[in-house]
Design a protein around this motif. Structure first.
Motif, short mmCIF file in Angstrom:
data_model
loop_
_atom_site.label_atom_id
_atom_site.label_comp_id
_atom_site.label_asym_id
_atom_site.label_seq_id
_atom_site.Cartn_x
_atom_site.Cartn_y
_atom_site.Cartn_z
N VAL A 456 0.99 -1.21 0.02
CA VAL A 456 0.07 0.01 0.06
C VAL A 456 0.89 1.15 0.15
O VAL A 456 1.55 1.47 0.96
CB VAL A 456 -0.92 0.13 1.16
N PHE A 457 0.70 2.10 -1.05
CA PHE A 457 1.79 3.11 -1.26
C PHE A 457 1.48 4.46 -0.57
O PHE A 457 0.32 4.61 -0.30
CB PHE A 457 1.93 3.45 -2.80
N GLN A 458 2.34 5.34 -0.40
CA GLN A 458 2.25 6.55 0.14
C GLN A 458 1.14 7.59 -0.52
O GLN A 458 0.00 7.82 -0.06
CB GLN A 458 3.47 7.38 0.40
N ASP A 459 1.27 7.48 -2.07
CA ASP A 459 0.68 8.27 -2.64
C ASP A 459 -0.39 7.53 -3.81
O ASP A 459 0.23 7.00 -4.77
CB ASP A 459 1.30 9.37 -3.36
N ILE A 534 0.88 -10.62 4.07
CA ILE A 534 1.75 -9.52 4.53
C ILE A 534 1.25 -8.37 3.76
O ILE A 534 1.41 -8.58 2.29
CB ILE A 534 3.12 -9.87 4.58
N ILE A 535 1.10 -7.24 4.29
CA ILE A 535 0.73 -6.14 3.66
C ILE A 535 2.05 -5.08 4.20
O ILE A 535 2.14 -5.02 5.24
CB ILE A 535 -0.41 -5.36 3.83
N VAL A 536 2.57 -4.51 3.31
CA VAL A 536 3.37 -3.61 3.43
C VAL A 536 3.00 -2.22 3.27
O VAL A 536 2.77 -1.56 1.77
CB VAL A 536 4.90 -3.66 2.71
N ALA A 537 2.97 -1.37 4.25
CA ALA A 537 2.13 -0.06 4.23
C ALA A 537 3.31 1.15 4.20
O ALA A 537 3.71 1.29 5.59
CB ALA A 537 1.03 0.35 4.87
N ASP A 538 3.79 1.68 3.30
CA ASP A 538 4.99 2.66 3.34
C ASP A 538 4.25 4.25 3.48
O ASP A 538 3.77 4.55 2.45
CB ASP A 538 5.81 2.63 2.26
N GLU A 539 4.08 4.61 4.56
CA GLU A 539 3.55 5.98 4.85
C GLU A 539 2.12 6.08 4.18
O GLU A 539 1.87 7.05 3.36
CB GLU A 539 4.51 7.11 4.25
N PRO A 540 1.29 5.18 4.52
CA PRO A 540 0.25 5.30 3.84
C PRO A 540 -0.85 6.41 4.05
O PRO A 540 -1.86 6.63 3.63
CB PRO A 540 -0.67 3.80 4.18
N THR A 541 -0.58 7.08 5.34
CA THR A 541 -1.41 8.11 5.90
C THR A 541 -1.01 9.43 5.72
O THR A 541 -1.68 10.64 6.26
CB THR A 541 -2.06 7.78 7.07
N SER A 542 0.51 9.64 5.52
CA SER A 542 1.04 10.79 5.54
C SER A 542 0.54 12.13 4.55
O SER A 542 0.79 13.19 5.06
CB SER A 542 2.45 10.63 5.09
N ALA A 543 -0.33 11.76 3.53
CA ALA A 543 -0.73 12.89 2.97
C ALA A 543 -2.23 12.97 2.87
O ALA A 543 -2.78 13.62 2.22
CB ALA A 543 -0.83 12.25 1.35
N LEU A 544 -2.62 12.48 4.14
CA LEU A 544 -3.95 12.48 4.36
C LEU A 544 -4.44 13.44 5.51
O LEU A 544 -3.66 13.37 6.60
CB LEU A 544 -4.46 11.10 4.51
N ILE A 570 5.26 1.42 7.89
CA ILE A 570 6.15 2.37 7.99
C ILE A 570 5.90 3.87 7.99
O ILE A 570 4.83 4.13 7.28
CB ILE A 570 7.06 2.37 6.66
N SER A 571 6.14 4.74 8.95
CA SER A 571 5.38 5.95 9.04
C SER A 571 6.41 6.94 9.86
O SER A 571 7.29 6.43 10.61
CB SER A 571 4.31 5.97 9.87
N HIS A 572 6.24 8.04 9.70
CA HIS A 572 6.96 9.11 10.87
C HIS A 572 6.09 9.54 11.58
O HIS A 572 6.58 10.16 12.88
CB HIS A 572 7.20 10.38 9.99
N ASP A 573 4.86 9.42 11.47
CA ASP A 573 3.73 9.59 12.75
C ASP A 573 3.70 8.60 13.59
O ASP A 573 3.18 7.81 13.68
CB ASP A 573 2.25 9.70 11.92
N LEU A 574 4.47 9.18 14.84
CA LEU A 574 4.52 8.13 16.06
C LEU A 574 3.54 7.75 16.58
O LEU A 574 3.28 6.63 17.34
CB LEU A 574 5.68 8.78 16.91
N SER A 575 2.48 8.85 16.58
CA SER A 575 1.28 8.44 17.41
C SER A 575 0.33 7.49 16.87
O SER A 575 -0.11 6.77 17.21
CB SER A 575 0.42 9.78 17.57
N VAL A 576 0.42 7.52 15.36
CA VAL A 576 -0.29 6.49 14.60
C VAL A 576 0.42 5.18 14.77
O VAL A 576 -0.26 3.94 14.72
CB VAL A 576 -0.42 6.91 13.06
N VAL A 577 1.67 5.21 14.48
CA VAL A 577 2.43 3.71 14.80
C VAL A 577 2.08 3.23 16.15
O VAL A 577 1.98 2.01 16.34
CB VAL A 577 3.95 4.18 14.61
#
Length: 682
Positions: A456-459, A534-544, A570-577
């Motif tokens: 699942v991609f970022q954009d 397995i699903i690899v989600a790389d920053e799937p919510t950063s643009a939302l 995978i995410s920069h958003d620690l609260s979501v992680v």
């Protein structure tokens, strides 16, 4: 001008976009005041009119936009009545701007010095030598190391954080009275983001300039702002001090935004509360309250008339007919959505047990000494170097678990994701999926593996073919892998779109006809098409937006629990992680420096880098932010082509000793469920 005097006064501002499909009323009667030295945050979902309003202040609204009516007074001068020449004297001079993406704001073929000097000479009338000295001093002021050297660099030679600091230096170059910052930290790591926010605060205090800060990150608002304006459907629906907005929001929309945030105290919730429905179509008349159709507290009065922004206290106003909004409903929903605090599981590192035999379940994914090294391109100035993007990772993931992967840009997170998908071949090590090492599979064996791990991609928009319908996009994996008959594929496509919460009527639409959240749901449906493990989600919510983010996170959690899928998130958003993950892997320069149960890592971090990340992450609570003793991580991430000797974090670590600078600490067990790569893990 004293701090009590009004610097900027906006009254009944209206901005329309005259499109072929109708007139979009993007800014629909905005009024507010900003005093000297104040920091005002503008928040709201995408499409609420934040950026259109900000660009209207500078008369930089792009075609086919038009400022229809209203006034924008800066120190008493109405900016909407000035000529273009007069406005150009203000832009970059009295008013500084810091935009979201510095690479689109900086000229790639001009050095930093040339870009700063041209602005300084134009507004301050200095000669070339004086302007160059000021440029160096500005870079030093915004915290760029070796400013005499960096000033001669081109934008592409600087990191993202440095480029954003250059934009801030440019905004400061002519001693502005107002700085307009539109999403200035969205594309930055949490550590660099914290540095930029601290820098903007210091500038506001030391120079006395006012700041208008546009963002959708409520944590940053709590850390940075003094006052907050909440926008919805082109209007300000609530205005007040940051303490009032967070502690006692009065408008249902503000209350809804705040309840979509993962709990600041770490209490796990069954699901994030979310805002149902979609913002109104701004091309159509809105007879009543613009939020009424999404508001559980709406009454018949809300459908009939539009509420005005009325005072609730001396400094707090809201546009709502219902006293207190939906505060009582929020309290009931929040209480019912929380789970009891989970009891610590001492042996969780061994994985879940089989209910029938008590034996540990075999991991669905194991990474053993995984490495990926790239050879950098040689040039006449530099020799070929080895970039150690992933440099020896050992982690595991069990069925139905979510592994959160965090770290700064350049730490190797996305390279690891590509390795899991076998889009890159490892330099060394093993990738074991359901007992099979797929590290070096080729041909038909690799093709057969593809269905096991999906992405699942970022954009999602950039990962879709814009000329394909949603039916074709979801069905593409089934067609490529030749799964079933056409009738069976059509049945599966219909099941998938309903699984992600969309109606089958969406199947005949195209990607540009969907919202960002709907496109991400389609991306998830496509990832599920082949029933992966397995699903690899790389920053799937950063643009939302925060509201759409909550919907996507809830969907991923529901699918994981219902289908037993494992997720690498995978995410920069620690609260979501923290909300979504069972385990956390903290990466730094190609290595995992801490690995363990999510709540244990967040509550009691052992590695200095993990502590620095958690300190940098903003908390959406102004009171907690004031009480925190934040010690920000200094410096830039070293190059993976030339990592420090010994511990790779030693150049930025406050605990580093001579041993750290000479020896690489191994990832050793600390307790029963934690692994830490630090000589001083406590």
């Amino acid at each position: 001008m004293s701090n009590d005097e009004v610097l900027l006064s906006v009254e009944d501002l209206h901005t329309h976009f005259l499109t072929e499909r109708g007139t979009v009323r993007a800014v629909n009667g905005v009024s507010f005041q900003l005093r000297q030295g104040e920091r005002l945050a503008i928040v709201g979902e995408s499409g609420s009119g934040k950026s259109a309003m900000a660009m209207s202040l500078l008369q930089l609204v792009s075609h086919p936009g038009k400022i229809v009516s209203g006034s924008v007074r800066l120190e008493g001068r109405d900016l909407l009545r000035l000529s273009e020449r007069q406005l150009n004297e203000l832009r970059g001079g009295t008013i500084g701007t810091v935009f979201q993406d510095p690479m689109t704001s900086l000229d790639p073929v001009m050095t930093i010095e040339d870009q700063l000097v041209s602005t300084i000479r134009r507004h301050l009338r200095l000669d070339r030598r004086q302007a160059s000295r000021r440029a160096v001093e500005l870079l030093r002021q915004v915290g760029i190391p070796d400013p005499e050297l960096r000033v001669r660099s081109y934008p592409f030679e600087l990191s993202g954080g440095m480029r954003q600091r250059v934009l801030i230096a440019m905004a400061l170059s002519c001693d502005p009275k107002l700085i307009l910052a539109d999403e200035p930290t969205t594309a930055l790591d949490v550590t660099i983001q914290a540095q930029i926010i601290e820098l903007l605060q210091q500038i506001s205090v030391t120079t006395g300039c006012a700041m208008l800060f546009i963002t959708h990150d409520l944590g940053l608002v709590a850390r940075f702002a003094q006052k907050v304006a909440v926008m919805y459907a082109g209007r300000i629906v609530e205005f007040g001090t940051v303490e009032e907005i967070f502690a006692s929001p009065q408008h249902p929309y503000t209350q809804s935004l705040l309840r979509t945030i993962p709990s600041a105290d770490g209490v796990r919730m069954k699901r994030l509360l979310q805002i149902d429905g979609f913002p109104p179509d701004m091309r159509l008349p809105i007879p009543g309250c613009s939020f009424a159709k999404r508001c559980p507290a709406a009454t018949s009065a809300c459908e009939a008339g539009s509420p005005e922004l009325t005072p609730r206290s001396a400094t707090h106003s809201a546009a709502c007919f219902v006293s207190g909004g939906m505060a009582q409903l929020n309290a009931l929903e929040t209480a019912s959505s929380r789970e009891p605090e989970p009891a610590p599981v001492a042996a969780a590192a061994a994985g879940p047990e089989r209910p029938d035999s008590g034996e540990p379940v075999r991991p669905v994914l194991e990474l053993r000494s995984l490495k990926k090294h790239f050879a950098s391109a040689p040039s006449f100035l530099k020799k070929r170097r080895v970039v150690r993007a992933v440099d020896g990772i050992d982690i595991s993931l069990h069925p139905g678990e979510t592994l959160g992967v965090v770290g700064e840009s350049g730490c190797g997170k996305s390279t690891m994701a590509r390795l899991l998908l076998r889009l890159e071949e490892p330099s060394d090590g093993s990738i074991i999926v359901e007992g099979v090492d797929i590290a070096h599979l080729k041909g038909e064996q690799l093709r057969a593996f593809r269905s096991k791990v999906q992405m699942v991609f970022q954009d999602p928009y950039s990962s879709f073919n814009p000329k394909m319908t949603i039916r074709s996009i979801i069905g593409e994996p089934l067609h490529v892998m030749k799964v079933g008959t056409p009738e069976e594929r059509e049945k599966r496509i219909r099941e998938l779109i309903m699984t992600v919460g969309l109606d089958i009527s969406y199947l005949d639409r195209y990607p540009n006809q969907l919202s960002g959240g709907q496109r991400q749901r389609i991306g998830i449906a496509r990832a599920l098409a082949l029933s992966p493990s397995i699903i690899v989600a790389d920053e799937p919510t950063s643009a939302l937006d925060v509201s759409v983010r909550a919907q996507v996170i809830n969907l991923l959690v529901e699918l994981r629990d219902r289908l037993g899928i494992s997720i690498v998130f995978i995410s920069h958003d620690l609260s979501v992680v923290r909300h979504i993950s069972d385990k956390i892997a903290v990466m730094y320069l190609g290595k995992v420096v801490e690995f363990g149960l999510s709540e244990e890592v967040f509550r009691h971090p052992k590695h200095p880098y993990t502590k620095a990340l958690l300190d940098a992450a903003p908390i959406p609570d102004p009171q907690l932010e004031k009480q925190r003793g934040i010690e920000l991580l200094k410096g830039e991430l070293p190059s993976p082509a030339n990592p420090p000797q010994g511990c790779r974090f030693s150049t930025r670590c406050p605990l580093a000793s001579d041993r750290c600078r000479e020896e690489m600490p191994p990832l050793d067990p600390v307790g029963d469920s934690r692994q830490v790569a630090c000589f001083y893990a406590s």
